[in-house]
Scaffold this motif. Structure first.
Motif, PDB file in Angstrom:
ATOM      1  N   THR A  15      43.438  40.023  24.093  1.00  0.00           N
ATOM      2  CA  THR A  15      42.786  41.149  23.409  1.00  0.00           C
ATOM      3  C   THR A  15      43.763  41.818  22.444  1.00  0.00           C
ATOM      4  OG1 THR A  15      41.432  41.535  25.373  1.00  0.00           O
ATOM      5  CG2 THR A  15      41.648  43.379  23.834  1.00  0.00           C
ATOM      6  N   ARG A  87      56.192  31.242  30.618  1.00  0.00           N
ATOM      7  CA  ARG A  87      55.726  31.628  31.950  1.00  0.00           C
ATOM      8  C   ARG A  87      56.674  31.188  33.042  1.00  0.00           C
ATOM      9  NH1 ARG A  87      49.779  31.607  30.416  1.00  0.00           N
ATOM     10  NH2 ARG A  87      48.774  32.304  32.297  1.00  0.00           N
ATOM     11  N   TYR A 136      35.693  39.003  25.652  1.00  0.00           N
ATOM     12  CA  TYR A 136      34.731  40.105  25.843  1.00  0.00           C
ATOM     13  C   TYR A 136      34.716  40.477  27.315  1.00  0.00           C
ATOM     14  CZ  TYR A 136      33.093  38.854  21.201  1.00  0.00           C
ATOM     15  OH  TYR A 136      33.039  38.600  19.854  1.00  0.00           O
ATOM     16  N   ARG A 170      45.706  32.381  40.549  1.00  0.00           N
ATOM     17  CA  ARG A 170      46.454  32.698  39.314  1.00  0.00           C
ATOM     18  C   ARG A 170      47.356  33.911  39.524  1.00  0.00           C
ATOM     19  NH1 ARG A 170      41.612  33.402  35.488  1.00  0.00           N
ATOM     20  NH2 ARG A 170      43.081  33.915  33.850  1.00  0.00           N
TER      21      ARG A 170
END
Ligand code: AP5
Length: 212
Positions: A15, A87, A136, A170
């Protein structure tokens, strides 16, 4: 601009990357988006990555490092926003080496901090555009026309790894394998911590201030 957007799954990296890209014109490099594209196209990389991604495991370092280097090589002078990479410590070291070879070190690592309950709420309600990657949320950021991307008109999807079990895994993988990368960047003095709960536009303003 040469920055990393860092944070757990659902912290808002995609985002905020989208807003920063609009403001600064830098390239948005998301290893997650690139991997999902490879899976959708059935490429060799996609076939390797698919089972890891569905379970919420990390894709092996050598696969992801090759993708990131390839993307960085095509950026030119406009700068980049790395989203979801690095990561692991091995990925962070490979990134430092690749950038020092071209004399363009990282300027900032922006760490988006969000508590776990909020992460689960965000991920379970997320819908994503498979066309342009725009994220979204069914409650906090609904598309103007239900189920269709505002930006490119593609039908939105619910990601396979946004199901409850994959979300739990996750978050576990993030805590065990990715959070330690923060210590690596703390030592280099370029880490900026942002409390990333609240209005998306306010968080954007905080990031802009932090990377000035
Ligand atoms: P990736 O696609 O990178 O997923 P992720 O890190 O799990 O991050 P997300 O995309 O889930 O979340 P985000 O932080 O971008 O949040 P978003 O802006 O969408 O990776 C997927 C997989 O690919 C990995 O699990 C792994 O298998 C593999 N992979 C990728 N990179 C790898 C690497 N480097 N090494 C190894 N494997 C790799 O926001 C989430 C939701 O919250 C949205 O609905 C959004 O609208 C909403 N939201 C955002 N901000 C707010 C706010 N302030 N308030 C309320 N809602 C908000």
């Amino acid at each position: 601009m040469r920055i990393v957007l860092f944070g757990p799954p659902g912290s808002g990296k995609g985002t905020q990357a989208s807003l920063l890209k609009e403001k600064y014109g830098a390239a948005h490099i998301s290893t997650g988006d690139t991997l999902r594209e490879a899976v959708a196209n059935g490429t060799e990389v996609g076939l390797k990555a698919k089972s890891y991604m569905e379970k919420g495991e990390l894709v092996p370092d050598e696969v992801v490092i090759a993708i990131a280097k390839d993307k960085l090589a095509s950026v030119g002078d406009k700068g980049f926003i790395l989203d979801g990479f690095p990561r692991t410590i091995a990925q962070a070291q490979a990134l430092d080496i690749a950038l020092s070879e071209i004399g363009k070190p990282l300027e900032a690592v922006v760490n988006l901090r969000v508590d776990e309950e909020e992460l689960v709420r965000r991920l379970s309600g997320r819908r994503v555009c498979p066309g342009c990657g725009e994220p979204y949320h069914i409650d906090t950021k609904p598309a103007k026309a239900e189920g269709v991307c505002d930006k490119c008109g593609t039908a939105l999807i619910h990601r396979a790894d946004d199901q409850a079990e994959a979300i739990r895994n996750r978050l576990k993988v993030y805590n065990e394998q990715t959070a330690p990368v923060l210590g690596y960047y703390e030592k280099s003095g370029i880490l900026k911590n942002i409390e990333a709960v609240g209005q998306i536009s306010e968080i954007h303003n905080q990031i802009v201030e932090a990377i000035k």
